[in-house]
Design an enzyme around this catalytic site. Structure first.
Site, PDB file in Angstrom:
ATOM      1  N   TYR A 143       0.850  -1.186   0.000  1.00 44.75           N
ATOM      2  CA  TYR A 143       0.000   0.000   0.000  1.00 44.75           C
ATOM      3  C   TYR A 143       0.884   1.234   0.000  1.00 44.75           C
ATOM      4  O   TYR A 143       1.838   1.318   0.785  1.00 44.75           O
ATOM      5  CB  TYR A 143      -0.894   0.004   1.241  1.00 44.75           C
ATOM      6  CG  TYR A 143      -1.796   1.210   1.370  1.00 44.75           C
ATOM      7  CD1 TYR A 143      -2.886   1.379   0.527  1.00 44.75           C
ATOM      8  CD2 TYR A 143      -1.558   2.183   2.345  1.00 44.75           C
ATOM      9  CE1 TYR A 143      -3.722   2.482   0.654  1.00 44.75           C
ATOM     10  CE2 TYR A 143      -2.395   3.287   2.481  1.00 44.75           C
ATOM     11  CZ  TYR A 143      -3.468   3.442   1.633  1.00 44.75           C
ATOM     12  OH  TYR A 143      -4.292   4.520   1.771  1.00 44.75           O
ATOM     13  N   ASP A 238       9.368   3.095  -0.443  1.00 45.19           N
ATOM     14  CA  ASP A 238       8.311   3.728   0.348  1.00 45.19           C
ATOM     15  C   ASP A 238       8.543   3.354   1.810  1.00 45.19           C
ATOM     16  O   ASP A 238       8.159   2.283   2.271  1.00 45.19           O
ATOM     17  CB  ASP A 238       6.937   3.271  -0.139  1.00 45.19           C
ATOM     18  CG  ASP A 238       5.807   3.943   0.640  1.00 45.19           C
ATOM     19  OD1 ASP A 238       6.121   4.707   1.589  1.00 45.19           O
ATOM     20  OD2 ASP A 238       4.629   3.707   0.314  1.00 45.19           O
ATOM     21  N   LYS A 266       4.487   9.145   8.774  1.00 47.96           N
ATOM     22  CA  LYS A 266       4.282   8.523  10.090  1.00 47.96           C
ATOM     23  C   LYS A 266       5.251   9.032  11.179  1.00 47.96           C
ATOM     24  O   LYS A 266       5.025  10.113  11.703  1.00 47.96           O
ATOM     25  CB  LYS A 266       4.252   7.011   9.931  1.00 47.96           C
ATOM     26  CG  LYS A 266       3.065   6.609   9.023  1.00 47.96           C
ATOM     27  CD  LYS A 266       2.661   5.154   9.042  1.00 47.96           C
ATOM     28  CE  LYS A 266       1.320   4.999   8.337  1.00 47.96           C
ATOM     29  NZ  LYS A 266       1.323   4.295   7.082  1.00 47.96           N
TER      30      LYS A 266
HETATM   31  C1  LIG Z   1       0.621   4.776   5.763  1.00 40.60           C
HETATM   32  C2  LIG Z   1       1.320   4.530   4.494  1.00 40.60           C
HETATM   33  C3  LIG Z   1       1.156   5.358   3.374  1.00 40.60           C
HETATM   34  C4  LIG Z   1       0.111   6.443   3.322  1.00 40.60           C
HETATM   35  O1  LIG Z   1       0.328   7.443   4.244  1.00 40.60           O
HETATM   36  P1  LIG Z   1      -0.901   8.413   4.632  1.00 40.60           P
HETATM   37  O2  LIG Z   1      -0.267   9.417   5.543  1.00 40.60           O
HETATM   38  O3  LIG Z   1      -1.923   7.547   5.284  1.00 40.60           O
HETATM   39  O4  LIG Z   1      -1.386   9.018   3.372  1.00 40.60           O
HETATM   40  C5  LIG Z   1       1.944   5.144   2.269  1.00 40.60           C
HETATM   41  N1  LIG Z   1       2.849   4.165   2.242  1.00 40.60           N
HETATM   42  C6  LIG Z   1       3.040   3.333   3.286  1.00 40.60           C
HETATM   43  C7  LIG Z   1       4.082   2.281   3.207  1.00 40.60           C
HETATM   44  C8  LIG Z   1       2.272   3.485   4.440  1.00 40.60           C
HETATM   45  O5  LIG Z   1       2.437   2.639   5.454  1.00 40.60           O
END
Ligand SMILES: *Cc1c(COP(=O)(O)O)cnc(C)c1O
Length: 428
Positions: A143, A238, A266
């Site tokens: 994701y 990511d 995060k």
């Molecule tokens: C949480 C997450 C996202 C999205 O971040 P948001 O702040 O919720 O838009 C993208 N990539 C990874 C790997 C994530 O864990």
């Protein structure tokens, strides 16, 4: 008598789609109604009906220091008093950039945004601009936020709800996203052969969190680096979840890979909305106003978010922080595995650092297909039992759990004890 959470949810359902502002919060896949939270302190949080929980979700990862860490609260309070937003340059943004560039040698320049979604979308735009190519490759069950190009075979809530690819994403765009199973070297090589010199970017969660925690196989990330380098494809790590989480320098430090671009979020926001994307100067200098690739944000580099993030990173640099956090997490995951074995329940626990998933399956989980073999209705029972016992695990089998520096040996012992009772109830 309905609980306050139930009354709030009844009202919320009338006012908001599914009663929530983010899908997995609705608890649908675990067969429960959502709990509304009132406050948090350290490793625990308390709901509106005054029940407390040891928290292993931690706002989906950001709260690596636990809830309302006193030093973060103080930094935030001070920042609030001097103005919440300027829409102009502020000194702390430079400091944040400095901290990120220091910790991630692959990042030469960085841009702050407001969410992980924004970070990955912007990184993709840069990669497409830099290569003049449109196709991208992602992995099944990973994701990367809810951007159109990335909502193809996506993990997190999309996996939780078992949704097909999202309606509303134009077919023409989705066709440009090629997906391959995570950890599958053969499929990866084949894809690079078929789409030779056509891929703008490969985007990957180097340690997956969004189909539950899945660990990269030995050599997988290295192979990714080699193939992308050979074909001039931008490799995007990511690290929105793994950055400053699995190690201060993220998964790229742990696995010694030098990606072209990295996305963060995060943890770097210390619990406030933040994201960042960065990478090699030759790529990042394409971003406006240095270059022509447009990306902007009214609240980007927000003073409160950056203040909370900077304080969080400062605390994380103190000696022994990750060692203790990781060994306490290991103690928990070892305990869960041992209790499941003792009760004869098939459980596979994946962990890297302080992120982990307890999959209710006896078989190894190495990709999305094997993750989907987990018994999600048993997970629902496990989740509801723990919730009742005051332990808050992710409300989905396909989300990673986290530990914070605020968790104690006592929290871990209590969690293992409750999990043992939960496993007893699941015994076949
Ligand atoms: C949480 C997450 C996202 C999205 O971040 P948001 O702040 O919720 O838009 C993208 N990539 C990874 C790997 C994530 O864990």
């Amino acid at each position: 008598m309905p609980t306050k959470s139930q009354m709030l949810f009844d009202n919320a359902r009338r006012l908001m789609p599914g009663g929530v502002n983010s899908p997995v919060r609705a608890f649908r896949s675990v067969g429960a109604d959502p709990i509304f939270m009132a406050s948090g302190k350290g490793a625990s949080m308390t709901d509106v009906d005054a029940k407390s929980y040891i928290d292993y979700v931690l706002s989906w990862g950001p709260l690596i220091l636990g809830h309302a860490h006193p030093e973060v609260v103080e930094a935030l309070t001070r920042a609030t008093e001097t103005g919440t937003s300027f829409g102009a340059c502020t000194p702390r943004e430079v400091e944040m950039a400095e901290r990120i560039v220091e910790a991630y040698p692959s990042i030469e320049r960085v841009r702050l945004v407001n969410s992980g979604t924004e970070a990955t979308l912007s990184a993709l735009r840069v990669a497409r601009a830099a290569t003049g190519r449109d196709k991208i490759l992602k992995f099944e069950g990973c994701y990367h936020g809810h951007g159109d190009s990335l909502l193809v075979k996506a993990g997190s809530g999309v996996a939780t709800l078992g949704l097909p690819d999202s309606p509303g994403v134009p077919q023409a765009l989705a066709q440009l996203t090629i997906t391959v199973p995570f950890n599958d070297l053969t499929a990866l090589e084949e894809t690079f052969r078929v789409h030779r010199n056509e891929l703008a970017a490969v985007i990957v969660e180097p340690v997956v969190g969004n189909m539950g925690c899945v660990v990269p196989r030995l050599g997988f990330l290295q192979k990714l680096r080699t193939l992308t380098q050979e074909q001039g494809t931008v490799l995007i790590f990511d690290e929105v979840m793994t950055g400053f989480r699995v190690a201060y320098g993220g998964a790229q430090q742990l696995y010694k890979i030098d990606p072209d671009m990295t996305t963060l979020g995060k943890v770097i926001g210390g619990g406030l909305p933040v994201g960042a994307y960065g990478g090699k100067a030759r790529l990042m200098d394409l971003v406006a106003p240095a270059g022509p690739v447009y990306q902007a944000g009214t609240l980007s580099g927000n003073p409160l978010a950056v203040a909370a993030g900077l304080k969080t990173l400062e605390i994380l640099r103190r000696p022994g922080i990750y060692e203790r956090l990781n060994s306490l997490t290991e103690k928990l995951t070892n305990g869960l595995a041992a209790e499941a074995a003792r009760q004869g329940v098939g459980l596979t626990v994946n962990r890297v650092g302080s992120m982990f998933t307890a999959f209710l399956t006896p078989d190894a989980v190495t990709d999305y297909a094997s993750a989907k073999k987990a018994d999600t209705s048993a997970y629902g029972l496990f989740f509801r039992f723990l919730l009742e016992m005051g332990i808050y695990f992710p409300p989905s089998q396909y989300e990673a759990a986290f530990m914070s520096t605020a968790h104690s040996e006592g929290d871990v012992a209590a969690t293992i004890q409750s999990a043992s009772l939960a496993f007893a109830g699941l015994r076949p």
